[in-house]
Motif scaffolding. Structure first.
Motif, PDB file in Angstrom:
ATOM      1  N   ASN A   1       0.817  -1.217   0.000  1.00 22.38           N
ATOM      2  CA  ASN A   1       0.000   0.000   0.000  1.00 22.38           C
ATOM      3  C   ASN A   1       0.851   1.268   0.000  1.00 22.38           C
ATOM      4  O   ASN A   1       0.802   2.055   0.929  1.00 22.38           O
ATOM      5  CB  ASN A   1      -0.896   0.010   1.246  1.00 22.38           C
ATOM      6  CG  ASN A   1      -2.019  -0.999   1.168  1.00 22.38           C
ATOM      7  OD1 ASN A   1      -2.666  -1.133   0.131  1.00 22.38           O
ATOM      8  ND2 ASN A   1      -2.258  -1.712   2.253  1.00 22.38           N
TER       9      ASN A   1
ATOM     10  N   ARG B   1      -7.875  -6.493  -0.205  1.00 18.35           N
ATOM     11  CA  ARG B   1      -8.662  -7.510   0.483  1.00 18.35           C
ATOM     12  C   ARG B   1      -8.369  -7.351   1.975  1.00 18.35           C
ATOM     13  O   ARG B   1      -7.197  -7.228   2.342  1.00 18.35           O
ATOM     14  CB  ARG B   1      -8.277  -8.920   0.008  1.00 18.35           C
ATOM     15  CG  ARG B   1      -9.262  -9.970   0.488  1.00 18.35           C
ATOM     16  CD  ARG B   1      -9.144 -11.284  -0.247  1.00 18.35           C
ATOM     17  NE  ARG B   1     -10.477 -11.857  -0.396  1.00 18.35           N
ATOM     18  CZ  ARG B   1     -10.728 -13.049  -0.926  1.00 18.35           C
ATOM     19  NH1 ARG B   1      -9.751 -13.794  -1.376  1.00 18.35           N
ATOM     20  NH2 ARG B   1     -11.965 -13.502  -1.014  1.00 18.35           N
TER      21      ARG B   1
ATOM     22  N   LYS C   1      -7.953   4.008  -3.133  1.00 21.39           N
ATOM     23  CA  LYS C   1      -7.827   2.948  -2.125  1.00 21.39           C
ATOM     24  C   LYS C   1      -7.010   3.433  -0.935  1.00 21.39           C
ATOM     25  O   LYS C   1      -7.393   3.239   0.221  1.00 21.39           O
ATOM     26  CB  LYS C   1      -7.208   1.724  -2.796  1.00 21.39           C
ATOM     27  CG  LYS C   1      -7.428   0.442  -2.036  1.00 21.39           C
ATOM     28  CD  LYS C   1      -6.267   0.120  -1.157  1.00 21.39           C
ATOM     29  CE  LYS C   1      -6.521  -1.090  -0.289  1.00 21.39           C
ATOM     30  NZ  LYS C   1      -5.327  -1.603   0.328  1.00 21.39           N
TER      31      LYS C   1
ATOM     32  N   ASN D   1      -7.726   2.901   3.151  1.00 16.37           N
ATOM     33  CA  ASN D   1      -6.675   2.854   4.165  1.00 16.37           C
ATOM     34  C   ASN D   1      -6.710   4.094   5.059  1.00 16.37           C
ATOM     35  O   ASN D   1      -6.440   3.991   6.270  1.00 16.37           O
ATOM     36  CB  ASN D   1      -5.300   2.676   3.511  1.00 16.37           C
ATOM     37  CG  ASN D   1      -5.160   1.338   2.789  1.00 16.37           C
ATOM     38  OD1 ASN D   1      -5.029   1.306   1.578  1.00 16.37           O
ATOM     39  ND2 ASN D   1      -5.203   0.236   3.510  1.00 16.37           N
TER      40      ASN D   1
ATOM     41  N   GLN E   1      -3.928  -4.012  14.971  1.00 26.46           N
ATOM     42  CA  GLN E   1      -3.166  -4.490  13.800  1.00 26.46           C
ATOM     43  C   GLN E   1      -3.005  -3.338  12.792  1.00 26.46           C
ATOM     44  O   GLN E   1      -1.937  -3.134  12.224  1.00 26.46           O
ATOM     45  CB  GLN E   1      -3.902  -5.682  13.154  1.00 26.46           C
ATOM     46  CG  GLN E   1      -3.152  -6.274  11.960  1.00 26.46           C
ATOM     47  CD  GLN E   1      -3.920  -7.426  11.248  1.00 26.46           C
ATOM     48  OE1 GLN E   1      -4.891  -7.983  11.771  1.00 26.46           O
ATOM     49  NE2 GLN E   1      -3.468  -7.755  10.052  1.00 26.46           N
TER      50      GLN E   1
ATOM     51  N   LYS F   1       2.541   4.628   7.230  1.00 30.05           N
ATOM     52  CA  LYS F   1       1.247   4.591   6.542  1.00 30.05           C
ATOM     53  C   LYS F   1       0.613   5.973   6.379  1.00 30.05           C
ATOM     54  O   LYS F   1      -0.068   6.250   5.379  1.00 30.05           O
ATOM     55  CB  LYS F   1       0.276   3.702   7.338  1.00 30.05           C
ATOM     56  CG  LYS F   1       0.684   2.242   7.412  1.00 30.05           C
ATOM     57  CD  LYS F   1      -0.244   1.446   8.354  1.00 30.05           C
ATOM     58  CE  LYS F   1       0.062  -0.050   8.318  1.00 30.05           C
ATOM     59  NZ  LYS F   1      -0.749  -0.799   9.316  1.00 30.05           N
TER      60      LYS F   1
ATOM     61  N   ARG G   1      -1.825   7.963   3.401  1.00 29.37           N
ATOM     62  CA  ARG G   1      -3.235   7.794   3.763  1.00 29.37           C
ATOM     63  C   ARG G   1      -3.909   9.114   4.114  1.00 29.37           C
ATOM     64  O   ARG G   1      -5.082   9.312   3.812  1.00 29.37           O
ATOM     65  CB  ARG G   1      -3.346   6.826   4.946  1.00 29.37           C
ATOM     66  CG  ARG G   1      -2.904   5.431   4.580  1.00 29.37           C
ATOM     67  CD  ARG G   1      -3.032   4.445   5.738  1.00 29.37           C
ATOM     68  NE  ARG G   1      -2.573   3.136   5.314  1.00 29.37           N
ATOM     69  CZ  ARG G   1      -2.918   1.986   5.876  1.00 29.37           C
ATOM     70  NH1 ARG G   1      -3.727   1.980   6.922  1.00 29.37           N
ATOM     71  NH2 ARG G   1      -2.467   0.848   5.405  1.00 29.37           N
TER      72      ARG G   1
HETATM   73  C1  CS2 Z   1      -4.965  -2.002   6.753  1.00 26.73           C
HETATM   74  C2  CS2 Z   1      -4.714  -2.770   5.451  1.00 26.73           C
HETATM   75  O1  CS2 Z   1      -3.471  -2.929   8.328  1.00 26.73           O
HETATM   76  C3  CS2 Z   1      -3.723  -1.941   7.635  1.00 26.73           C
HETATM   77  O2  CS2 Z   1      -3.045  -0.923   7.673  1.00 26.73           O
HETATM   78  O3  CS2 Z   1      -5.404  -0.730   6.448  1.00 26.73           O
HETATM   79  O4  CS2 Z   1      -4.001  -3.936   5.662  1.00 26.73           O
HETATM   80  C4  CS2 Z   1      -6.043  -3.086   4.736  1.00 26.73           C
HETATM   81  O5  CS2 Z   1      -6.811  -4.011   5.450  1.00 26.73           O
HETATM   82  C5  CS2 Z   1      -5.795  -3.599   3.342  1.00 26.73           C
HETATM   83  O6  CS2 Z   1      -4.998  -2.677   2.633  1.00 26.73           O
HETATM   84  C6  CS2 Z   1      -7.109  -3.850   2.628  1.00 26.73           C
HETATM   85  O7  CS2 Z   1      -6.876  -4.109   1.293  1.00 26.73           O
END
Ligand code: CS2
Length: 441
Positions: free
Chosen positions: A175, A215, A279, A284, A357, A365, A369
């Motif tokens: 991501n 997913r 996305k 996210n 998590q 992130k 985001r």
């Molecule tokens: C979540 C992602 O853990 C995280 O930071 O935002 O793992 C999220 O579930 C996936 O990108 C969904 O595709």
């Protein structure tokens, strides 16, 4: 009894219909965690079931032997359960052949990259696995470290060139904004320093397409493993639990052959940017807000936080009022419908998706985001009050001492967050997460 190729499964459970043993491995995947097993491996299993051949996956864990210990005794087989409020289903995935551990058998990883049957190297190493310095360039000292993806790929590509083999596709499935170009740039930077004689060959023979991967895959729990054991009649240490929904949008720019993933639900497109940005900033971005605001209000799971009347409107505003206007939608991409579908997915009561998590690795992130959305509005003289609440919740999360901070920058973040000028220390000029956005002084 442990799940393996010899297990006789109940007839209700779908298993690979193709001859697994006859498939060569065309893909080497770095970072074979639950996400990969519930996403790319499923598309690849479907592609082989639909008739594509020789796309077995060699999994690589860079450090930990955990996944190898889960999957190797099971001949690479594992089950996947998809769960919604209305139903649940279970099937066996056969695409993964075996798992190598970089810290244990480094040469085997290099050999896998250099194998003539290998055409694709793919990656879910998480945001921090790309080893970027604060300015986004490669942290060369870290990249020369023993468990760096760059070392394995560099050595494997050198062997391919020496053997006169074709180049490969490097497929980032993490991501990150512009994940393909980012990986390509970092890999190139590593080669310039460590294998200068490979740089021209890499430019001419390898490709790094961008992808949008989606997913929701919560970490598997012992309770999940026990429930699956009862259903399978065999112990599956590698099982994964996920939602029905899956999406994969891939830039169609490969160095050589690839599975026909588009026959089994993936979208191969010329430009993934609008899907990827939507996305990251909507799904996210909302997820991270749910995590920090939700934890602060005493929730443990995503479905609890989204049901909280004090949180849901904030998350909806982040998606619809703040993130959506920053996205240049592709023809046919409906951001309003996307926001509605995300709210439904977050509410899925059958998935126990822990907020803690998602709260992990915030420093890695939050830029793609939240901060890009904030910067977009700031340039137009506008503000984002709902993302402002999310920022405050992150600072409280870091400062409170109520949760362990799992983040490569944990110490510096905690130190900054307890100061009265925490926003400036984190996001101001020269701050820990300095970006195009500047908080009000
Ligand atoms: C979540 C992602 O853990 C995280 O930071 O935002 O793992 C999220 O579930 C996936 O990108 C969904 O595709």
């Amino acid at each position: 009894m442990r799940l393996s190729a010899d297990t006789r499964l109940p007839s209700s459970i779908a298993a690979p219909a193709y001859d697994r043993a006859a498939q060569a491995s065309g893909i080497v995947h770095f970072g074979i965690g639950a996400f990969h097993r519930a996403h790319q491996a499923v598309y690849t299993d479907d592609a082989m079931a639909a008739g594509d051949r020789d796309w077995g996956i060699v999994g690589v864990s860079l450090r930990s032997g955990d996944v190898a210990a889960q999957l190797n005794p099971q001949d690479g087989l594992y089950s996947i359960s998809t769960r919604s409020a209305a139903d649940a289903s279970l099937r066996l995935i056969g695409a993964v052949r075996h798992v190598l551990v970089g810290s244990v058998a480094p040469q085997a990883v290099i050999d896998a990259v250099a194998a003539p049957t290998t055409h694709i190297l793919s990656f879910t190493v998480t945001e921090k696995g790309y080893l970027r310095a604060a300015d986004g360039t490669l942290d060369l000292a870290a990249a020369r470290g023993a468990s760096s993806l760059y070392r394995f790929v560099g050595a494997g590509l050198a062997a391919r060139k020496a053997a006169g083999l074709p180049g490969v596709t490097l497929l980032s499935c993490d991501n990150l904004a512009n994940n393909g170009a980012v990986l390509g740039g970092l890999m190139r930077q590593y080669l310039v320093a460590a294998h200068p004689d490979l740089v021209d060959w890499f430019d001419a023979n390898c490709r790094c397409p961008a992808t949008m991967i989606d997913r929701i895959v919560p970490a598997t729990t012992d309770a999940d493993r026990d429930a699956i054991e009862a259903a399978l009649g065999a112990r599956d240490e590698g099982t994964v639990v996920t939602e029905d929904f899956r999406q994969w949008v891939i830039e169609d720019d490969f160095a050589g052959p690839r599975p026909r993933w588009e026959q089994v639900g993936a979208e191969l497109v010329a430009d993934v940017a609008s899907y990827e940005t939507a996305k990251l900033r909507m799904l996210n971005g909302a997820h991270s807000a749910l995590a920090y605001i939700g934890l602060g209000r005493g929730h443990d799971y995503v479905h609890q936080a989204i049901a909280d009347p004090a949180i849901r409107p904030v998350v909806e505003a982040i998606m619809r009022r703040e993130a959506a206007p920053t996205i240049d939608a592709a023809p046919g991409q409906n951001l309003d419908a996307y926001a509605a579908s995300l709210l439904d997915r977050f509410a899925n009561p059958a998935l126990a998706h822990r907020l803690i998590q998602i709260a992990m690795d915030g420093s890695q992130k939050i830029p793609q985001r939240w901060l890009e959305t904030l910067a977009w509005h700031q340039q137009r003289g506008d503000t984002c009050p709902s993302l402002g609440l999310a920022i405050d919740a992150w600072i409280d999360f870091l400062a409170s001492g109520r949760w362990p901070i799992d983040d490569p920058m944990a110490d510096a973040l905690r130190e900054a967050a307890v100061q009265p000028d925490a926003r400036q220390r984190l996001f101001g000029a020269g701050g820990l997460l300095a970006s195009g956005w500047r908080p009000e002084p």
